[in-house]
Each structure stands twice: as structure tokens, then as C-alpha cells.
Enzyme design. Structure first.
Site, PDB file in Angstrom:
ATOM      1  N   ARG A 160      -7.019  10.393  -0.304  1.00 27.88           N
ATOM      2  CA  ARG A 160      -6.435  10.808  -1.825  1.00 27.88           C
ATOM      3  C   ARG A 160      -7.493  10.506  -2.180  1.00 27.88           C
ATOM      4  NH1 ARG A 160      -2.603   6.898  -3.054  1.00 27.88           N
ATOM      5  NH2 ARG A 160      -3.055   5.093  -1.460  1.00 27.88           N
ATOM      6  N   HIS A 193       0.735  -1.059  -0.189  1.00 22.94           N
ATOM      7  CA  HIS A 193      -0.168   0.425   0.206  1.00 22.94           C
ATOM      8  C   HIS A 193       0.810   0.975   0.059  1.00 22.94           C
ATOM      9  CE1 HIS A 193      -2.605   2.645   1.125  1.00 22.94           C
ATOM     10  NE2 HIS A 193      -4.002   2.212   1.001  1.00 22.94           N
TER      11      HIS A 193
END
Lengths: 531, 215
Positions: free
Chosen positions: A336, A316
Site C-alpha cells: 500500500r 493488520h
């Protein structure tokens, strides 16, 4: 592998939440970025398997050592061990295991759910971002399929992906019926976000506690269900086979509390043991919970189940670098998706933040490698996740939408509204696993695999939100199929498959010093589990 | 952000965990300290980020006793820490699928959780909650039939069930909270976009591939 980068103090001095940011440079050669910087491509990190159903296939080196190892159990160990008979044995107490158990019980099976730690201790409970389902008017099942296949570099099995995407809306309905809440828009519609690799908004969520909300509801539903018995602190240490070693007919469980073995005899075993982040492949930190030691892969491989994509893992992009007690823990991609940018130590954007996770991960490692990272010390270099800029653009968003992040950073004395978060890729997800069909059935009769332990859906890269969907979609599919398996059940339970695996290791002249599955990582195993 | 002294050495903290003397570094959580000190039989550890509720501990500082989560508690000099056993099996049983409709939720709640109305306002639940939830207020809301509000009060509940152990009336507040959240979704969450897509799928409209915008 990392060069120096810019010191934390200097990078902090340079950092401005209100600077003008140029768009990131165009991504011209994605493949070369991945091949150069993604950890799957690290030199010496991949070997060929020597024995077993995947002999000759590529496999991550540390995982290969576990797959080709000795077992704990001999026939002599099983003499006098108490036997329990059930219709369906589910191994694993995360989201996939609970969905499988509930569905099998709905279909009338007597279910035993055995889990290594506490029911609900899993990666599910930590999932923050959300669950994918094509429910928006402009979206379609077909687009969900295409995005998932494209995100997985077209390695995923289209039949499994089609099943996954088609189940999406009904999975949400099932979860709501069980009592799971999701965030809504003012119109009452389920609120959706667009995250990495999605062509349109498809991520349904419960603030940034989606996994916790799902897990606490599933856990309550399982403990309340009269048809399901739950054994906690009861890891599986070996499967059981029929006289020919070709069919799975049960498992041997141990107890972390008293170290005593128990035999479970059954018509169907559903492996829902999750991933392997706690193996810390290639020396990476991990976002995973304590029990994620790859046990299911080891058990399935030893009994002869075909595995896939054993050299493909998801790192990740945004694991925390500090505070140190949270090292490797995630900052959700939801941030994000909400518009949060990634910035290097020079205050520049360097990648489109909503590229698929493997691409963003490789880009961060490139920044660190090429000296544009923020250096905490020699081992720890990262990039900024620009939360203060997000807070300036959308005041109050962090507190309203990301309470989990705020609560975790609060106890460490960090305020992401003021200070950007220092992040570095962290080992997050096993893209491959046990090969399955649309019923979650492995290549070994009687053995099913669902959730992260299974493989074939995500190809070589999983999109955000497809894991929470997969665990329910395939958990339910396997729950139905395992219950429909109406053969008479085992006459005899044996370790014939173990003898076969041991012969293969001997013939191949492989070392038989290590015993697997690991059950717990070494650093946590003190006095609990004797190998 | 690091807990090293200027010369790079760790600050040493002395405490006991499950009765064993442990020497830890400042900044370690109790979970890290237990591993560092080789404390045996610590099996109640899961996520290590405060969301699974497994690592329940009792913490004694001098005469003061409190409870919490080991992964969210930092080591302190002189602290005595005991890892608590898992919570006992639930005492309150219900299955949502057996509820006929939303009109009798309140009556069902009182049948299932009769103790909730007997809250003594001792604040034991509030004090024991590692997430700072206003547990007692949540129980009051549920008892008044305000399940949506009660569920919202319990939003950050990680089901550690420390409040259940603290309640002298055996109310099981964590389960009251989860009940409140579940009935709210089960009876009231009816999202138009989802329902519309489900109906399309029922009529098999999207079974045929649609023209995609970029392929």
C-alpha cells in the site's frame, strides 16, 4: 457478525484492473468507525482483571484467563534440578532477544539466550515492510516522535517514544556494522518509503525481506559470539524470585526435547518473548509465528510486573484469506505504501489506504459487515488488494520489490500481477505489554522486557516499521542496563512470587484449573509439551 | 483455492510422517498434516510461510528422495516424510569486528571457508535448496572474491542450512552466502542521508525540536 457479501465468482467477474476509481469517501468520524468495527471494541471481548498488579484494569478476555491462572512449577519440582549461573539471561530468540544478548555480551556479560523454538523463529523474521528511522533531510526525530504518538492515539509514553525515535539513525548504523543490507537509491542514500501514519518517508527496507535480512544477520552474529551461549527448544515456564518474592533472580526452563527442567540463576532477566497472535483472540486468524503464545506476559504478571494496554491489539488490515494454508499471513503494508489500493466487491475504494492500521482494519470490517465484501464461504469474507492495478501503473514493481510475496503466492498457484489478492484483517501485534522505562526495566527489579512483550511505546496502535526499530533500540538499551546491574547476584532462588500469586487467586475465589504459560497453541502441542 | 470436492467433502490423502500413518486433506501442507494427524514431537516449526527455515524435512516418493520445508510442501498420496533434526552448530567462526579493513576480505574468506575453493560441482546444494537459489554459483562467486554478487545470489536464503547438509566438502554454503552479504554491508554500505543525520545528531542539531509542518 458478517452479512453475505458478494460471491467470489461474481466479484471476480466484476473486477477490472483498468476501471476508473473514484477517491474514497472522506473519513468524517474516525472514532465512531473504530468504536463500531475495530475488534478491540467487540462486545464481551474485554473484562476487568481481578488479581495482580493490574487488578481493576481492562484486559482482553482470553488474555485475562491466562494472566490469572495457576503455574506449572512447585518448590518440590525444583529439587535436584541442575543450576546454571550466568550474568544475563535473555528469554527469547527473535530480534529483540538477539539485540539484547549481543549488546550485553559486547559489554562483557556472560549471556545465556534461551529460546522456545529455533534461534530466529520469531515474528521478526516475517517482518516485510521495513524499519523506521528519521534520516531524510526533511524529516526529524521530532516528527518521528509526533507521528508515533499520533498513530498511538496519544496513549504512548512520550519518554519511551522520544528514546525510540532518537535511537533510529544509530540503530541503522549498528545493523549495517553487523552486516545488514538495506535498499539504496541510485545516489547511495538509503531508500525510504512513506507508510501508514507517517508524515514523510521514513521507512527503510531490504526489498520485502527486511525482517529476514535482519534476523539472519543477528542470528549469525549471536551464534558466532563467544560470550553468548544459546539454548534452543528451551521455553521458560516460570521466573524465580528472591526470598521476599520482590526481585527477579532467574528462571525455570524446560526442554521441548526431553521435558527436563533447568534452573538458571542470574542478576538480570531480559524477557524478549514476543507477542500472542497464536492465542487467536476473538477468533481471528493470525500472522504470527508458532511460538507467539503470550508466555512473557504471563510470567511477568505472576512475578508482579505492571502491564499496560492489555485491551489493545493490532489487527493488520491485509491478511490473506486464501489459499487456506496461508490464511492470516500478511501481505505487507509496503504494498500500500507503494500505491496499492483497497477495493470492495463493488469495485469501489472505501478508505484512504495509508490511514493508520486500526482505521484501515475497521474500514475493511465495515465493508464486510455491510455486504460489500467478497464472500469465499460463510465464514470467509474479504476485500481486494488491487495488485494488478499496481502492476499496470508500475510494471515490474511486484517482482523487483516484493519477491517474498511473489514467492509465497507462486507455490500456491496465484499470480498477484493478474489476480487481486483477497484479504481480511488478521491478529498481528500486541500494542501493550510489560510496562518499561527507557532502559527496558519493568517495575520488578532484575526483570527487563523488550520488543513486543513490552508496552508503552505504541499506545493503542503501532505504526509500520516501529516494531523493527523498537526491538533493536530497546534490546540494546536493556542489554546495557542489565549488564550494568552489578549487584552480587542471588543468594537464594525461590518461588515466593508464585506462592503470593496463588494466595491472591485463592482469596479472590478464582478458578485454578488452567496452568500457564501456554508455550504452544493446543493444535500444535501434540506430544511435545505436557501441561 | 479451496481443496474441497464439489459436494463439499475433502479429498483424503494418505501418507506417513515420522513413520506414523496420517490421513490428511488435499491442499494441506505437511505441517498442517502433522498437526491434523497428531504426530508427536514436531518441534521444528516456526513461521509457516517459508521464511524461517526451521521445518526441514526429508521427503520420499517411491525411490526418489528429496529435502524441503514442511510448510512449503503439500501432502501427496504415498509420501513418506521425516522431520529432520536442527542443523549442527556452525563450524566456521569469524567476527566482523575483528576485520581490519576491506582489503583483506578475500584472504580472510579463504582462511575461514577453505573448503569453498574445493567445490566438486555436484549440484547437491542447488537440488536441496527450497528457495531455488543457484547455491553453487554463489559459492563460486564468493570464492572469486565477488562478495556483492554472491550475496545477491543468496538474497532469498532462509538459513534452513539444507545445502550445508548436502555438501560433501562441508563448504556450508548458506554461511558463505551470509558472510558475503555481511561483508558487503559492513565495508561498503555508507549511505549519505544516514551519515548526514548521524553527524547532525552528534552535533546535537536535531536535539532541539524543529518547526513541524502540520502542528
Amino acid at each position: 457478525m458478517m452479512s453475505n457479501g458478494i460471491s467470489l465468482a461474481e466479484a471476480l467477474a466484476r473486477y477490472r484492473a483498468d476501471s476508473n476509481l473514484a477517491p474514497p469517501p472522506a473519513l468524517t468520524d474516525k472514532d465512531s468507525l473504530l468504536n463500531t468495527y475495530h475488534p478491540d471494541h467487540l462486545r464481551d471481548s474485554v473484562v476487568k482483571l481481578t488479581v495482580g498488579p493490574n487488578a481493576g484494569d481492562s484486559c482482553q478476555r482470553e488474555l485475562a484467563a491466562l494472566l490469572q491462572a495457576e503455574t506449572f512449577i512447585d518448590e518440590a519440582d525444583l529439587a535436584g534440578v541442575p543450576v546454571t549461573d550466568v550474568d544475563v539471561l535473555v528469554i527469547g530468540g527473535g530480534g529483540a532477544g538477539c539485540a539484547a544478548a549481543l549488546t550485553a555480551a559486547e559489554k562483557g556479560a556472560r549471556v545465556l539466550l534461551a529460546t522456545k523454538l529455533r534461534l530466529g523463529d520469531s515474528n521478526t523474521v516475517m517482518a516485510e515492510g521495513g524499519i523506521q528511522a528519521a534520516i531524510e533531510p526533511e524529516d526529524s526525530i521530532q516528527r518521528h516522535i509526533q507521528d508515533t504518538l499520533r498513530g498511538g492515539h496519544h496513549i504512548g509514553n512520550p519518554e519511551l517514544v522520544a528514546a525510540l525515535a532518537a535511537d533510529g539513525p544509530n540503530v541503522l548504523r549498528w545493523l549495517i556494522q553487523l552486516g545488514m543490507q538495506f535498499d539504496q537509491a541510485p545516489s547511495g542514500d538509503l531508500h525510504t518509503r512513506k507508510a501508514g501514519g507517517m508524515s514523510t518517508p521514513r521507512l527503510v527496507h531490504c526489498r520485502d525481506y527486511t525482517g529476514l535480512e535482519m534476523m539472519r544477520v543477528l542470528r549469525e552474529a549471536v551464534t558466532q559470539h563467544r560470550g553468548i551461549e544459546v539454548w534452543e527448544q528451551s521455553p521458560a515456564v516460570e521466573l524465580l524470585s528472591n526470598e521476599t518474592g520482590e526481585k527477579c533472580v532467574g528462571a525455570v526452563l524446560t526442554s521441548l526435547l526431553d521435558n527436563r527442567l533447568r534452573i538458571v540463576r542470574t542478576r538480570s532477566v531480559i524477557l524478549a518473548t514476543g507477542g500472542l497472535g497464536r492465542l487467536h483472540l476473538n477468533g481471528f486468524p493470525t500472522s504470527n509465528h508458532l511460538g507467539a503464545t503470550g508466555d512473557g506476559l504471563v510470567l511477568a504478571y505472576r512475578i508482579g510486573a505492571k502491564l499496560c494496554e492489555l485491551d489493545s491489539f493490532q489487527y493488520h488490515p491485509t491478511g490473506l484469506l486464501h489459499p487456506s494454508h496461508l490464511a492470516g499471513k500478511l501481505v505487507t503494508e509496503g504494498l500500500r505504501a507503494a500505491g496499492c489500493l483497497l477495493v470492495n466487491a463493488l469495485g469501489q475504494r472505501f478508505i484512504d489506504e495509508l490511514q493508520p492500521r486500526d482505521v484501515v482494519c475497521a474500514a475493511i470490517l465495515r465493508e464486510c459487515h455491510e455486504g460489500r465484501g467478497v464472500r469465499v464461504n460463510e465464514q470467509h469474507v474479504g476485500v481486494w488488494l488491487d495488485t494488478p492495478r499496481l502492476e499496470r501503473a508500475q510494471p515490474g514493481l511486484l517482482e523487483a520489490q516484493f519477491p517474498n510475496l511473489m514467492s509465497r503466492t507462486r507455490i500456491a498457484g496465484v499470480d498477484p500481477r493478474v489476480q487481486p489478492l483477497l484479504t481480511h484483517p488478521t491478529l498481528h501485534y500486541q500494542n501493550g505489554g510489560v510496562s518499561i522505562n527507557v532502559d527496558g526495566a519493568s517495575t520488578v527489579p532484575g526483570l527487563y522486557a523488550v520488543g513486543e512483550v513490552s508496552g508503552g511505546i505504541h499506545g493503542r496502535n503501532r505504526l509500520m516499521g516501529n516494531a523493527l526499530l523498537e526491538i533493536i533500540s530497546f534490546g540494546r538499551r536493556a542489554g546495557v542496563a542489565a549488564t550494568a546491574n552489578r549487584d552480587r547476584g542471588p543468594k537464594k532462588v525461590t518461588l515466593e512470587h508464585v506462592n503470593r500469586a496463588r494466595r491472591a487467586l485463592t482469596i479472590a475465589n478464582m478458578p485454578m484449573t488452567q496452568r500457564t504459560p501456554l508455550v504452544l497453541p493446543d493444535y500444535a502441542a501434540g506430544g511435545i509439551w505436557k501441561r | 483455492m479451496t481443496h474441497d470436492t464439489a459436494d463439499g467433502n475433502h479429498v483424503t490423502i494418505a501418507l506417513t510422517i515420522n513413520g506414523l500413518a496420517v490421513s490428511a486433506h488435499a491442499g494441506m501442507t505437511v505441517v498442517e498434516a502433522a498437526w491434523h494427524g497428531g504426530v508427536p514431537r514436531v518441534t521444528g516449526v516456526g513461521c509457516m510461510e517459508g521464511v524461517c527455515g526451521s521445518c526441514r524435512i526429508m521427503l520420499k516418493r517411491g525411490k526418489q528422495v528429496s529435502v524441503g520445508l514442511a510448510c512449503q510442501t503439500f501432502v501427496e498420496d504415498g509420501a513418506e516424510i521425516i522431520f529432520l533434526p536442527p542443523a549442527p552448530a556452525p563450524r566456521h567462526h569469524y567476527e566482523l569486528s575483528e576485520f581490519k579493513d576491506g582489503w583483506d576480505i578475500h584472504a580472510r574468506f579463504q582462511d575461514i571457508f577453505p573448503e569453498a575453493a574445493r567445490c566438486r560441482h555436484c549440484h547437491g546444494c542447488n537440488v536441496s535448496c527450497p528457495k531455488g537459489i543457484a547455491v553453487e554459483e554463489g559459492v563460486k562467486q564468493a570464492s572469486a572474491g565477488r562478495f556483492r554478487d554472491a550475496g545477491e545470489t543468496f538474497f532469498e536464503c532462509v538459513m534452513c542450512e539444507l545445502c550445508d547438509g548436502a555438501c560433501p566438502e562441508f563448504i556450508a554454503p548458506a554461511h558463505v552466502g551470509l558472510f558475503s552479504r555481511r561483508v558487503t554491508a559492513h565495508f561498503h554500505l555508507r549511505p549519505p542521508n544516514l551519515i548526514h543525520r548521524l553527524e547532525e545528531l552528534r552535533q546535537d542539531k536535531t536535539g532541539t525540536p524543529q518547526k513541524d509542518h502540520d502542528e
